[in-house]
Design a protein around this motif. Structure first.
Motif, mmCIF file in Angstrom:
data_model
loop_
_atom_site.group_PDB
_atom_site.id
_atom_site.type_symbol
_atom_site.label_atom_id
_atom_site.label_comp_id
_atom_site.label_asym_id
_atom_site.label_seq_id
_atom_site.Cartn_x
_atom_site.Cartn_y
_atom_site.Cartn_z
ATOM 1 N N VAL A 25 0.851 -1.180 0.000
ATOM 2 C CA VAL A 25 0.000 0.000 0.000
ATOM 3 C C VAL A 25 0.892 1.238 0.000
ATOM 4 O O VAL A 25 1.841 1.334 0.777
ATOM 5 N N GLN A 26 0.609 2.152 -0.890
ATOM 6 C CA GLN A 26 1.309 3.432 -0.906
ATOM 7 C C GLN A 26 0.331 4.536 -0.538
ATOM 8 O O GLN A 26 -0.815 4.547 -1.003
ATOM 9 N N LEU A 27 0.787 5.445 0.305
ATOM 10 C CA LEU A 27 -0.071 6.506 0.816
ATOM 11 C C LEU A 27 0.539 7.864 0.473
ATOM 12 O O LEU A 27 1.744 8.074 0.656
ATOM 13 N N VAL A 28 -0.293 8.769 0.005
ATOM 14 C CA VAL A 28 0.173 10.110 -0.347
ATOM 15 C C VAL A 28 -0.771 11.131 0.270
ATOM 16 O O VAL A 28 -1.958 11.175 -0.071
ATOM 17 N N LEU B 92 -8.932 23.222 7.579
ATOM 18 C CA LEU B 92 -8.216 22.541 6.501
ATOM 19 C C LEU B 92 -8.752 21.130 6.400
ATOM 20 O O LEU B 92 -9.192 20.550 7.398
ATOM 21 N N ARG B 93 -8.682 20.572 5.199
ATOM 22 C CA ARG B 93 -9.006 19.161 5.030
ATOM 23 C C ARG B 93 -7.809 18.469 4.413
ATOM 24 O O ARG B 93 -7.388 18.805 3.304
ATOM 25 N N LEU B 94 -7.271 17.518 5.143
ATOM 26 C CA LEU B 94 -6.183 16.705 4.637
ATOM 27 C C LEU B 94 -6.752 15.480 3.929
ATOM 28 O O LEU B 94 -7.767 14.924 4.349
ATOM 29 N N SER B 95 -6.076 15.080 2.867
ATOM 30 C CA SER B 95 -6.461 13.875 2.145
ATOM 31 C C SER B 95 -5.299 12.898 2.144
ATOM 32 O O SER B 95 -4.133 13.297 2.158
ATOM 33 N N CYS B 96 -5.631 11.631 2.111
ATOM 34 C CA CYS B 96 -4.626 10.570 2.042
ATOM 35 C C CYS B 96 -5.085 9.595 0.971
ATOM 36 O O CYS B 96 -6.037 8.840 1.188
ATOM 37 N N ALA B 97 -4.431 9.641 -0.165
ATOM 38 C CA ALA B 97 -4.784 8.762 -1.276
ATOM 39 C C ALA B 97 -3.973 7.478 -1.180
ATOM 40 O O ALA B 97 -2.751 7.510 -1.023
ATOM 41 N N ALA B 98 -4.666 6.360 -1.260
ATOM 42 C CA ALA B 98 -4.023 5.061 -1.109
ATOM 43 C C ALA B 98 -4.079 4.267 -2.399
ATOM 44 O O ALA B 98 -5.058 4.325 -3.139
ATOM 45 N N ALA C 80 -14.483 3.989 -2.125
ATOM 46 C CA ALA C 80 -14.629 3.995 -3.583
ATOM 47 C C ALA C 80 -13.531 4.835 -4.238
ATOM 48 O O ALA C 80 -13.129 4.571 -5.371
ATOM 49 N N LYS C 81 -13.050 5.838 -3.508
ATOM 50 C CA LYS C 81 -11.991 6.692 -4.021
ATOM 51 C C LYS C 81 -10.624 6.344 -3.436
ATOM 52 O O LYS C 81 -9.641 7.036 -3.711
ATOM 53 N N ASN C 82 -10.577 5.294 -2.617
ATOM 54 C CA ASN C 82 -9.323 4.907 -1.962
ATOM 55 C C ASN C 82 -8.683 6.097 -1.241
ATOM 56 O O ASN C 82 -7.474 6.310 -1.301
ATOM 57 N N THR C 83 -9.497 6.845 -0.543
ATOM 58 C CA THR C 83 -9.012 8.075 0.090
ATOM 59 C C THR C 83 -9.547 8.207 1.502
ATOM 60 O O THR C 83 -10.703 7.886 1.778
ATOM 61 N N MET C 84 -8.675 8.675 2.377
ATOM 62 C CA MET C 84 -9.046 8.990 3.740
ATOM 63 C C MET C 84 -8.891 10.488 3.946
ATOM 64 O O MET C 84 -8.052 11.119 3.298
#
Length: 123
Positions: free
Chosen positions: A2-5, A18-24, A75-79
């Motif tokens: 798993v890679q997280l950005v 602020l809203r932080l996003s973490c795309a996996a 569905a978007k692989n995002t946290m």
């Protein structure tokens, strides 16, 4: 694997949001527990918020309760980490992390980490 950005950090004034996003990456993202952590200069890394893969378990640090909300869109692989009423003491590098085992999130030993995003809150 798993890679997280992470993304969404920045410089804001106290009281802002602020809203932080973490795309996996990875097709099994939905089965991973995830969490947000932060580390301020000269301090140890600490848990901010965590969420089990099914959402039945969540945890917030006392310092962010009522101001921050963790969520995920499988569905978007995002946290996400929605941060409201930001304070100067929230200034830190924020990291997202993931692991199959939720307990490792709570122990600050998850298998996968993002590279971090800087959040700076001015007074």
């Amino acid at each position: 694997q798993v890679q997280l950005v992470e993304s969404g950090g920045g410089l804001v004034q106290a009281g802002a949001s602020l809203r932080l996003s973490c795309a996996a990456s990875g097709r099994t993202f939905g089965k991973y527990a995830m969490g947000w952590f932060r580390q301020a200069p000269g301090k140890e890394r600490e848990i901010v918020a965590t969420r089990s893969w099914g959402g039945s378990s969540t945890y917030y640090a006392d310092s962010v309760k009522g101001r921050f909300t963790i969520s995920r869109d499988n569905a978007k692989n995002t946290m996400y980490l929605q941060m409201n009423s930001l304070k100067p003491e929230d200034t830190a590098v924020y990291y997202c992390a993931a692991d199959i085992d939720y307990n490792t999130i709570l122990l600050l030993t998850p298998q996968y980490w993002g590279q971090g995003t800087q959040v700076t809150v001015s007074s």
